[in-house]
Every structure is written in structure tokens, then in C-alpha cells.
Write an enzyme that holds these catalytic residues in place. Structure first.
Site, PDB file in Angstrom:
ATOM      1  N   ASP A 332       0.887  -1.269   0.129  1.00 12.34           N
ATOM      2  CA  ASP A 332      -0.058  -0.145  -0.059  1.00 12.34           C
ATOM      3  C   ASP A 332       0.823   1.306   0.068  1.00 12.34           C
ATOM      4  OD1 ASP A 332      -2.400   1.885   0.566  1.00 12.34           O
ATOM      5  OD2 ASP A 332      -3.114   0.137   1.122  1.00 12.34           O
ATOM      6  N   HIS A 365       1.498   2.040  -3.482  1.00  9.01           N
ATOM      7  CA  HIS A 365       0.609   2.960  -3.805  1.00  9.01           C
ATOM      8  C   HIS A 365       0.942   4.288  -4.036  1.00  9.01           C
ATOM      9  CE1 HIS A 365      -2.969  -0.372  -2.829  1.00  9.01           C
ATOM     10  NE2 HIS A 365      -1.893  -0.650  -3.511  1.00  9.01           N
TER      11      HIS A 365
END
Length: 538
Positions: A332, A365
Site C-alpha cells: 500500500d 500505492h
């Protein structure tokens, strides 16, 4: 040190920073010198004596090789030699099938002020552990703390609420420093987690491929990129914790977002130091620091890709942090800032005063990320002298109209970016997460991003169809991001910028050397008072 020259930062980083060899390889591949060159400006001093005072100065080295004068003198004293509490002396054993929670916790509880708990080489399975003030936890080289897959080893009554207004209690993480209770009581200080070993959350299964090879030919673990709908098939501890929550009648979205353990959680701790270890495979987030003060992350290796929600570093409503020399390959966001959600967040302190430098960001991300929890404001961030290679986004600013607050006073400079999968720069109020359903009162005023500067940055190649710069306000409702400055930023092989919902902002010397498909550099929507200056192409 004490008047004797120790050496230069570059050579020192070669010995001590897990990021440096990747940074060097990045620039070795930059044959035409397109990218901004970063400066290494940290130094690790070794072989100090215990209980001794030292005096340090530093000098800058200019391009022509000349040196500045000495800086002001910094005077620091080392602590006394700590007493070592080896967990094997308390019955811990690196045996398959044995869980060592009780034995390791006994060593922690016995550890006296200023002393150290040692995890020796071997794989030690454990449930949730609770550290205390004025101690060091050292995971030695060759040692692994492996999270148990038994959810009972993470007792919910020893967990925490993310915010005072949160509906669900979360289970404790693998390693914790926090008090019980919804109103976050507790007063902790001087906690260190160091060593060359590994902290493994045992959250997810690996893919069939099991690993990938990085830029230097080294293997990196590769975990299944799961979702809430697939956690039963893909999760280890993640599913073990979600399953009993579902049996309690908790809806899947809440069970998934509130009942998984992170790798480390610290709350209300002053003076936290992390150094050297590898963090991998959390069931939820990586290293979370909530309402802390003075936190340092030095030389960690975060290898959590592509585990769901597996951020690297999380700072929430905290004050004062330095993040440097880290290698990030995360499932993430790599470096994430948070500050609460909705109207109740206005009662919380902001997330403030952070310096992020000399890191290497790989998969993830976003590299430096503000949000989506922006309610009490994320502010005063300096991110500089970093290399970003293969991350989805570089500077990621994300929120919604109902979360409130936003991000401000952010300086992102002297950074090289390459092979970005999505937007190198994004400022959006359209963020959504399929794993989360809001359970808090919405903010009365929308989040916005303002007073943000991007300076002296090179960006080469975006891998997708996303804009090179994306700004998404809600102009039809009068919601604009404000006072963004892009200065001396060069793009190559990227997509056009898309700006909609921005006002009072400047793009100065923003150069697109090449644009995919030969498109024009700017797609402009409903904006107010934008200035394009210098060599910026219109």
C-alpha cells in the site's frame, strides 16, 4: 567528532543504508543524466563508548570540492552499557509449533530501565507483545519474530480504538506500546526497536511465484494481492482474525477493516527509534505511530508487497519525525500520514513536522502520502532527496469532502522519479477504498490541499494512462485546492497534466520533454488564477 574528521556521508551510507545501493544503481542506469541528483545528508557513527560525551560538527561539500566551515557543535552523551535480557533465558525456543508469547513477554516485563531485550538468531513464533518505557528490543541478525496465526494470541481486550470516536476496537499488533482504553490514556517514552533481524506478521500467503527479483538481482517476497472478498482463501492471520468477527455478526467490511492486526502499533510515546530490521507481511498495516512525538525511522527494509493494506510507515496525529535511509517495497502506501476523520477530528492534534529524506521507494500505492484521513490536518512535511522507482504515485494527496481538514505546508523537492505506474502527483477529493465503510460523523467543511510546493524534480515515464499531474477539486460546489507551486519540474515520456478545481497557483519552469501520443501538456478544467511562467509549455 571531538575535532577529528570521520569521513563523508556518501561513503558512510554505502556501509549503513539499505537504500543507498539502490539509489546508486538508479543513477548508474541514467546514462544521459536526465534525473535530478539527490544529496546524501546523514551519517552513522559507530564504535562509541558507553556513558561518554561526544562533540560533533558537520561541513557541506560544494560542487567544486571546497568545504564550508564547521557547523554549530552538537553535544551528546551515550548511555551506560545496558543489561541484556535474552529471551532464551526465560524459556523461549525457536522450535516449530511452539508459541513463545509468555516467555518473551516475561523477558520484557523483567527488563529494567534503560536495558535491552534480545531476540537471538532463530525463528520465534509469538502473539502480541507489549513493550514499556525506557527499553530496547533488539532483533539480532538471523532472528525472526514470527506472528502467530492464532487470533487468541492477539486479545481484543488489549487492543485499541483508532480514534476516540471509532466504533470498533482493533486487536493489538504483533508489537505494541500503548495503554488500554478508548480515550488513549498512557504516557510512554524512550522506546527503541533495532537490529538486523526480521519482524514477520504472518498475515498472508505468498503467491505461487513466491518472490520477484529486484533491480540488483536480489529476491523480494511477493504476497497475494487480496481483498475483503478473498481473504478466506488468501489470508493466514488476516483470515484467522476476520473469521471469528464474522461469526460475531460483524459485517464483512468492518470485520476486515477493524479486526486485523498490524505489525507494530505505538500510541502516545515520546522518543521512538527504529533502526535496521526488516518488516514484512503484516495482516493489516506496517508500523503505526499514533499521537507520538519524536519518532525516527532509520535504515529499515519494508518488504510487504503486495499484501492488502500493507503500508510501510504510518504517522497519525503525531509531532516530529524523521524517515531516512529506508528501502520501501510495499503493498500500500510507503510513507503515509493521517490525522483523523470527519467532524470529530477537529478535536485532535494535527499530524505535523516530518522530514523524509534519502529513501528509496519501489513498489507501493504512493511514496509520500497525505491522507486519506486528513480531518485534523496533515502539515509541515519536508520530503527531499529521495529516489522513487516503480511506485504507483510520487506525492499522493487524497481525501474526500466528508473527511474534512486536508494537507498544507508541504515541500516536496530534489527528487528523482521513474516508471511511475499512475500519477506522479495527485491532489484529489475523490478517494475511495473498497475495504472501508465510514462509521464517523462527516465533516461540515470539505478537505482541501493547499500551500504545497514541488521543486526541482525529474519524472521519467509513466506506465499507465493517468495524468502526470492530477488536481481534482469539486469546482461546481466551490471547492478548490489552493496555492500549489510547481517549479523546475521536468517530465519525459508521460501523459498530459489534468487540472480541475485549482486556484491561485503557479507552474514555473515546468517542462515536458516528451508526451505520450504527442498530446498537448495541459488539460484544464474549471480553475481560477493559474499562472504559467518561465519555460513552462502552454
Amino acid at each position: 567528532m571531538n575535532g577529528k574528521k570521520l569521513g563523508g556521508a556518501n561513503a558512510n551510507n554505502d556501509k549503513h543504508s539499505p537504500a543507498k545501493k539502490y539509489i546508486d544503481a538508479f543513477y548508474a542506469a541514467d546514462k544521459d543524466n536526465f534525473h535530478v541528483r539527490i544529496s546524501i545528508h546523514n551519517f552513522t557513527v559507530t564504535d562509541l563508548k558507553p556513558d561518554t560525551e561526544y562533540r560533533f560538527t558537520a561541513r557541506s561539500v560544494f560542487k567544486n570540492g571546497k568545504e564550508s566551515g564547521d557547523s554549530n557543535t552538537v553535544v551528546q552523551a551515550t548511555t551506560a552499557m545496558p543489561k541484556v535480557f535474552n529471551i532464551t533465558d526465560y524459556g523461549a525456543k525457536p522450535e516449530k509449533g511452539k508459541t513463545n508469547t509468555r516467555e518473551i513477554q516475561a523477558a520484557i516485563d523483567a527488563c529494567s530501565k534503560g536495558d535491552k531485550v534480545l531476540i537471538p538468531p532463530g525463528v520465534f513464533t509469538t502473539g502480541a507483545l507489549f513493550l514499556k518505557s525506557d527499553m530496547t528490543l533488539e532483533i539480532s541478525e538471523g532472528a525472526t519474530l514470527l506472528g502467530s496465526a492464532d487470533p487468541a494470541k492477539y486479545p481484543l481486550d488489549r487492543g485499541y480504538y483508532l480514534y476516540p470516536y471509532s466504533r470498533y476496537r482493533r486487536p493489538p499488533s504483533l508489537i505494541n506500546v500503548m495503554a488500554d482504553g478508548k480515550n488513549h490514556p498512557g504516557d510512554f517514552q524512550n522506546v527503541r526497536i533495532v537490529g538486523k533481524g526480521t519482524i514477520d506478521g504472518n498475515g498472508w500467503k505468498k503467491t505461487e511465484k513466491a518472490s520477484v527479483t529486484d533491480e540488483l538481482g536480489n529476491p523480494l517476497p511477493l504476497y497475494i494481492a487480496s481483498t475483503n472478498a478473498r481473504v478466506q482463501n488468501d489470508g493466514i492471520l488476516a483470515w484467522a482474525q476476520v473469521e471469528p468477527a464474522l461469526k460475531e455478526g460483524i459485517e464483512l467490511l468492518f470485520a476486515y477493516s477493524q479486526r486485523r492486526s498490524s505489525l507494530i502499533t505505538m500510541r502516545a510515546v515520546r522518543n521512538v527509534y527504529y533502526e535496521g530490521f526488516t518488516a514484512l507481511n503484516p495482516a493489516f498495516h506496517g508500523i503505526m505511530n499514533l499521537e507520538c512525538e519524536n519518532v525516527v525511522f532509520n535504515g529499515l527494509t519494508h518488504t510487504t508487497y503486495d499484501a492488502n493494506n500493507a503500508d510501510g510507515v504510518e504517522l497519525g496525529n503525531s509531532k516530529g519525525a524523521m524517515v531516512f535511509n529506508n528501502f520501501f517495497d510495499t503493498g500500500d502506501d510507503a510513507m503515509n500520514f493521517a490525522a483523523g476523520t470527519g467532524e470529530e477530528a477537529r478535536k485532535q492534534p494535527p499530524q505535523t513536522d516530518t522530514w523524509v529524506f534519502n529513501n528509496y521507494f519501489r513498489e507501493g500505492h504512493g511514496a509520500v502520502v497525505a491522507g486519506s484521513h486528513t480531518g485534523a490536518w496533515i502539515e509541515k512535511i519536508l520530503a527531499e532527496d529521495n529516489v522513487i522507482n516503480g511506485t504507483d504515485r510520487g506525492l499522493r494527496s487524497k481525501s474526500t469532502t466528508y473527511i474534512g481538514g486536508g494537507g498544507r505546508d508541504i515541500l516536496f523537492r530534489d527528487t528523482a522519479m521513474k516508471a511511475v505506474a499512475k500519477e506522479p502527483f495527485i491532489f484529489t477529493l475523490s478517494y475511495s477504498d473498497e475495504n472501508v465503510r465510514p462509521d464517523y460523523p462527516p465533516a461540515k467543511t470539505s478537505a482541501v490541499f493547499r500551500d504545497i510546493t514541488v521543486r526541482n524534480v525529474s519524472v521519467e515515464k509513466t506506465r499507465g494512462k493517468n495524468p502526470s499531474i492530477e488536481v481534482q477539486g469539486v469546482p461546481d460546489k466551490g471547492i478548490f485546492h489552493e496555492r500549489l507551486i510547481f517549479e523546475n519540474v521536468t517530465f519525459r515520456d508521460v501523459n498530459p497534466a489534468h487540472i480541475d478545481g485549482l486556484k491561485d497557483s503557479v507552474f514555473r519552469n515546468v517542462v515536458f520533454e516528451s508526451i505520450n501520443g504527442g498530446a498537448k501538456p495541459w488539460k484544464l478544467g474549471d480553475n481560477e488564477n493559474l499562472k504559467f511562467e518561465g519555460s513552462t509549455q502552454n
